[in-house]
Scaffold this motif. Structure first.
Motif, PDB file in Angstrom:
ATOM      1  N   THR A 109      37.931 -45.414  24.862  1.00  0.00           N
ATOM      2  CA  THR A 109      37.233 -45.280  26.142  1.00  0.00           C
ATOM      3  C   THR A 109      37.567 -46.452  27.053  1.00  0.00           C
ATOM      4  O   THR A 109      37.846 -46.278  28.248  1.00  0.00           O
ATOM      5  CB  THR A 109      35.713 -45.228  25.910  1.00  0.00           C
ATOM      6  N   LYS A 110      37.569 -47.645  26.496  1.00  0.00           N
ATOM      7  CA  LYS A 110      37.782 -48.861  27.284  1.00  0.00           C
ATOM      8  C   LYS A 110      39.129 -48.844  27.998  1.00  0.00           C
ATOM      9  O   LYS A 110      39.240 -49.269  29.154  1.00  0.00           O
ATOM     10  CB  LYS A 110      37.681 -50.078  26.363  1.00  0.00           C
ATOM     11  N   ASP A 111      40.160 -48.342  27.325  1.00  0.00           N
ATOM     12  CA  ASP A 111      41.507 -48.352  27.902  1.00  0.00           C
ATOM     13  C   ASP A 111      41.657 -47.383  29.066  1.00  0.00           C
ATOM     14  O   ASP A 111      42.593 -47.503  29.864  1.00  0.00           O
ATOM     15  CB  ASP A 111      42.543 -48.000  26.826  1.00  0.00           C
ATOM     16  N   LEU A 112      40.756 -46.403  29.166  1.00  0.00           N
ATOM     17  CA  LEU A 112      40.911 -45.356  30.173  1.00  0.00           C
ATOM     18  C   LEU A 112      39.863 -45.419  31.281  1.00  0.00           C
ATOM     19  O   LEU A 112      39.821 -44.551  32.150  1.00  0.00           O
ATOM     20  CB  LEU A 112      40.851 -43.980  29.500  1.00  0.00           C
ATOM     21  N   LEU A 113      39.023 -46.446  31.251  1.00  0.00           N
ATOM     22  CA  LEU A 113      37.995 -46.570  32.282  1.00  0.00           C
ATOM     23  C   LEU A 113      38.626 -46.802  33.652  1.00  0.00           C
ATOM     24  O   LEU A 113      39.523 -47.626  33.809  1.00  0.00           O
ATOM     25  CB  LEU A 113      37.042 -47.712  31.956  1.00  0.00           C
ATOM     26  N   LEU A 159      40.990 -30.593  33.522  1.00  0.00           N
ATOM     27  CA  LEU A 159      39.670 -30.405  32.933  1.00  0.00           C
ATOM     28  C   LEU A 159      38.843 -31.611  33.337  1.00  0.00           C
ATOM     29  O   LEU A 159      39.275 -32.755  33.153  1.00  0.00           O
ATOM     30  CB  LEU A 159      39.746 -30.337  31.404  1.00  0.00           C
ATOM     31  N   LYS A 160      37.692 -31.367  33.914  1.00  0.00           N
ATOM     32  CA  LYS A 160      36.799 -32.472  34.240  1.00  0.00           C
ATOM     33  C   LYS A 160      35.491 -32.222  33.515  1.00  0.00           C
ATOM     34  O   LYS A 160      34.865 -31.165  33.686  1.00  0.00           O
ATOM     35  CB  LYS A 160      36.579 -32.589  35.740  1.00  0.00           C
ATOM     36  N   ILE A 161      35.094 -33.176  32.699  1.00  0.00           N
ATOM     37  CA  ILE A 161      33.951 -33.001  31.812  1.00  0.00           C
ATOM     38  C   ILE A 161      32.948 -34.111  32.070  1.00  0.00           C
ATOM     39  O   ILE A 161      33.298 -35.299  32.022  1.00  0.00           O
ATOM     40  CB  ILE A 161      34.387 -33.041  30.327  1.00  0.00           C
ATOM     41  N   GLY A 162      31.716 -33.734  32.352  1.00  0.00           N
ATOM     42  CA  GLY A 162      30.652 -34.711  32.534  1.00  0.00           C
ATOM     43  C   GLY A 162      29.825 -34.830  31.268  1.00  0.00           C
ATOM     44  O   GLY A 162      29.332 -33.831  30.749  1.00  0.00           O
ATOM     45  N   ILE A 163      29.687 -36.048  30.757  1.00  0.00           N
ATOM     46  CA  ILE A 163      28.916 -36.288  29.533  1.00  0.00           C
ATOM     47  C   ILE A 163      27.748 -37.203  29.878  1.00  0.00           C
ATOM     48  O   ILE A 163      27.940 -38.270  30.486  1.00  0.00           O
ATOM     49  CB  ILE A 163      29.783 -36.927  28.422  1.00  0.00           C
ATOM     50  N   ASP A 164      26.557 -36.798  29.524  1.00  0.00           N
ATOM     51  CA  ASP A 164      25.344 -37.546  29.870  1.00  0.00           C
ATOM     52  C   ASP A 164      25.170 -38.727  28.919  1.00  0.00           C
ATOM     53  O   ASP A 164      24.247 -38.782  28.108  1.00  0.00           O
ATOM     54  CB  ASP A 164      24.132 -36.613  29.806  1.00  0.00           C
ATOM     55  N   GLU A 165      26.087 -39.668  29.048  1.00  0.00           N
ATOM     56  CA  GLU A 165      26.083 -40.840  28.176  1.00  0.00           C
ATOM     57  C   GLU A 165      26.792 -41.979  28.892  1.00  0.00           C
ATOM     58  O   GLU A 165      27.801 -41.764  29.576  1.00  0.00           O
ATOM     59  CB  GLU A 165      26.794 -40.514  26.857  1.00  0.00           C
ATOM     60  N   GLU A 166      26.263 -43.184  28.765  1.00  0.00           N
ATOM     61  CA  GLU A 166      26.873 -44.339  29.411  1.00  0.00           C
ATOM     62  C   GLU A 166      28.239 -44.633  28.787  1.00  0.00           C
ATOM     63  O   GLU A 166      28.443 -44.440  27.584  1.00  0.00           O
ATOM     64  CB  GLU A 166      25.966 -45.565  29.279  1.00  0.00           C
ATOM     65  N   CYS A 167      29.149 -45.122  29.627  1.00  0.00           N
ATOM     66  CA  CYS A 167      30.523 -45.356  29.168  1.00  0.00           C
ATOM     67  C   CYS A 167      30.593 -46.350  28.011  1.00  0.00           C
ATOM     68  O   CYS A 167      31.427 -46.206  27.112  1.00  0.00           O
ATOM     69  CB  CYS A 167      31.374 -45.872  30.328  1.00  0.00           C
ATOM     70  N   ILE A 195      38.486 -42.097  32.769  1.00  0.00           N
ATOM     71  CA  ILE A 195      37.051 -41.901  32.572  1.00  0.00           C
ATOM     72  C   ILE A 195      36.345 -42.679  33.669  1.00  0.00           C
ATOM     73  O   ILE A 195      36.541 -43.889  33.809  1.00  0.00           O
ATOM     74  CB  ILE A 195      36.590 -42.394  31.187  1.00  0.00           C
ATOM     75  N   GLN A 196      35.542 -41.973  34.459  1.00  0.00           N
ATOM     76  CA  GLN A 196      34.827 -42.627  35.545  1.00  0.00           C
ATOM     77  C   GLN A 196      33.519 -43.198  35.028  1.00  0.00           C
ATOM     78  O   GLN A 196      32.898 -42.662  34.107  1.00  0.00           O
ATOM     79  CB  GLN A 196      34.570 -41.626  36.681  1.00  0.00           C
ATOM     80  N   VAL A 197      33.098 -44.293  35.635  1.00  0.00           N
ATOM     81  CA  VAL A 197      31.940 -45.032  35.136  1.00  0.00           C
ATOM     82  C   VAL A 197      30.643 -44.342  35.517  1.00  0.00           C
ATOM     83  O   VAL A 197      30.620 -43.369  36.253  1.00  0.00           O
ATOM     84  CB  VAL A 197      31.951 -46.481  35.673  1.00  0.00           C
TER      85      VAL A 197
END
Length: 501
Positions: A109-113, A159-167, A195-197
């Motif tokens: 996750t960190k590499d793609l923020l 594909l754009k996916i929204g996940i209800d979780e902090e990065c 991955i958007q913050v």
């Protein structure tokens, strides 16, 4: 000598097919509306015109091939055995391989923020999607109309996916492994871009190694594989939003959505003590060549669509589109699909009668959770939504009779004949019509709400339901109550009142 002939099933006389003529459209429509039974699975109340869809997509007893037949899997069996077969099929991509690929890629996750901030339109849209998710427990699923247009070359397949979780808590590798397993796709079939913050907004693409047609096919397959059950599973994964298609199309949806606002100046309650009129309304405004009758018993939450509304939509008729509880927000957020049951051909089905649109086949009757009754709806126990729409007369392809098998002599709406109560709206060959787009063939101008202190099937204006098709099958008639229980209340003459405040 008679050639190319067959015996008449009624009299046995040989008849040449060359002497037969095609049936009329009217008779064909009547035949398509016949209720039939599937002899393979025993399901009843199927529309004859939709029987092919039942056989090709739903019937559990139809014999089908394994999806891995191209990999030389020889299995053929009943559809209801397919899932068990896939779990052991050596030709099908097993979940273990997906997990191994994920482990090898070491996605982080960190590499793609991304450091790029989310726009106001995006943020507003995602917040509304979260509300939908928190109410329904399912993500809002949306797909760009270009995906279904074979005449358009799909240059971008995202594909754009929204996940209800902090990065900082989001495990990308674990998430993708689970996501791909559920869709039966390889993890290397998608490429994560960023991955958007905030909430984790994951953006991925179908890789460029696939051609435009292959990308379209892949997105179609993903979209069509998302069942209600899979949506619930996605909800458990905290997915609140999933978009498929070019990112530009998503931005367009978000832009139109932010421009649609509540317009409380035009909120109305329609009843004798509030806003009421008898017969067609004559207030000097041009609503086309179709009369507008008072939608008694409903409260309208008006939507702001565009500036100078009455100039732009002068001559547009008012109609209604019943909707399920969870679909109301979904339609406003991501567009309206043309009808799945196409009794009168392709298009969007609407009606000039709010009473017809209120039938549970079209407008889901939703029991109000007891914890919300007094807080939000006072003593309300049931809720229904109907979309109020505008359509230009030129976009009304056809008007025709009701499609609910209403018994002869039954009046649905005293203002409108049963023979003219269905409208088919031109969808302009679009697979999804954007209700939010002021340039669409049909737009949504308000959300009609009806809250009652008992089941609305007990209302006087609903008694025609019991002379029409009414069943306990939730995918057909969303009654919100057992039909026998409702019939019992009706026989005991239980009453129902509409709650406005």
């Amino acid at each position: 000598m008679i050639t190319n002939c067959a015996p008449c099933p009624r009299c046995g006389k040989l008849v040449s097919v060359n002497n037969l003529s095609s049936i009329s459209d009217t008779l064909n429509n009547m035949l398509r509306k016949l209720r039939i039974e599937c002899t393979l699975c025993g399901q009843t109340e199927l529309l004859r015109g939709n029987f092919d869809d039942h056989i090709n997509q739903e019937c559990p007893n139809v014999r089908v091939s394994c999806p891995a037949m191209n990999n030389k899997c020889p299995w053929i069996g009943q559809r209801n055995d397919l899932k068990n077969h896939i779990s052991t099929c050596v030709f099908h991509q097993p979940p273990l391989v997906v997990a191994e690929i994920a482990a090898a890629t070491k996605l982080s996750t960190k590499d793609l923020l991304s450091k790029q901030p989310i726009s106001f339109e995006e943020k507003s849209y995602y917040e509304e999607c979260k509300e939908y998710y928190h109410i329904t427990g399912k993500p809002l699923i949306s797909i760009a109309e270009e995906v279904f247009d074979n005449n358009i070359e799909l240059k971008s397949s995202s594909l754009k996916i929204g996940i209800d979780e902090e990065c900082n808590q989001f495990d990308l590798q674990s998430f993708l492994t689970q996501f791909c397993n559920k869709l039966h796709i390889n993890i290397d079939d998608i490429v994560v871009k960023q991955i958007q913050v905030g909430s984790s907004i994951l953006e991925a693409e179908i890789p460029d190694k696939l051609g435009s047609n292959d990308k379209q096919l892949r997105l179609k397959m993903i979209y069509q594989s998302i069942t209600d059950k899979l949506q619930e599973e996605f909800g458990k994964m905290k997915i609140f939003f999933l978009f498929m298609g070019p990112i530009k199309s998503l931005f367009k949806i978000q832009k139109y959505r932010t421009e649609i606002k509540l317009n409380p100046q035009y909120n109305r309650i329609y009843d004798r003590d509030y806003n009421y009129w008898e017969g067609p309304l004559h207030d000097g405004r041009d609503r086309g060549n179709k009369p507008y009758y008072c939608p008694i018993g409903w409260k309208r939450c008006s939507l702001y669509v565009t500036d100078k509304f009455y100039e732009k939509f002068k001559g547009w008729c008012i109609c209604y589109h019943g909707t399920k509880f969870s679909n109301g927000l979904s339609i406003l957020l991501s567009g309206l699909k043309p009808a799945g049951i196409k009794v009168y051909g392709d298009g969007i089905y609407a009606t000039p009668s709010v009473n017809y649109a209120s039938h549970p086949r079209y407008s889901e009757i939703m029991p109000i959770d007891s914890s919300h009754q007094k807080t939000f709806f006072k003593s309300g126990k049931y809720l229904q939504f109907i979309l109020e729409c505008r359509v230009h007369p030129n976009n009304i392809k056809q008007t025709d009779k009701e499609t609910l098998s209403v018994k002869d002599g039954t009046t649905i709406d005293s203002n409108i004949k049963n023979e003219d109560i269905e409208w088919v709206i031109d969808d302009r060959n679009k697979t999804i019509v954007d209700f939010n787009d002021p340039d669409s063939s049909i737009i949504c101008t308000g959300l009609l709400i009806r809250v009652t202190d008992n089941h609305p099937g007990l209302l006087p204006q609903s008694q025609w339901w019991f002379n029409s098709h009414l069943c306990d099958y939730k995918k057909c008639c969303a009654l919100g109550i057992d039909l026998d229980s409702l019939e019992g209340q009706r026989q005991h003459e239980n009453k129902c009142n509409i709650i406005y405040e």
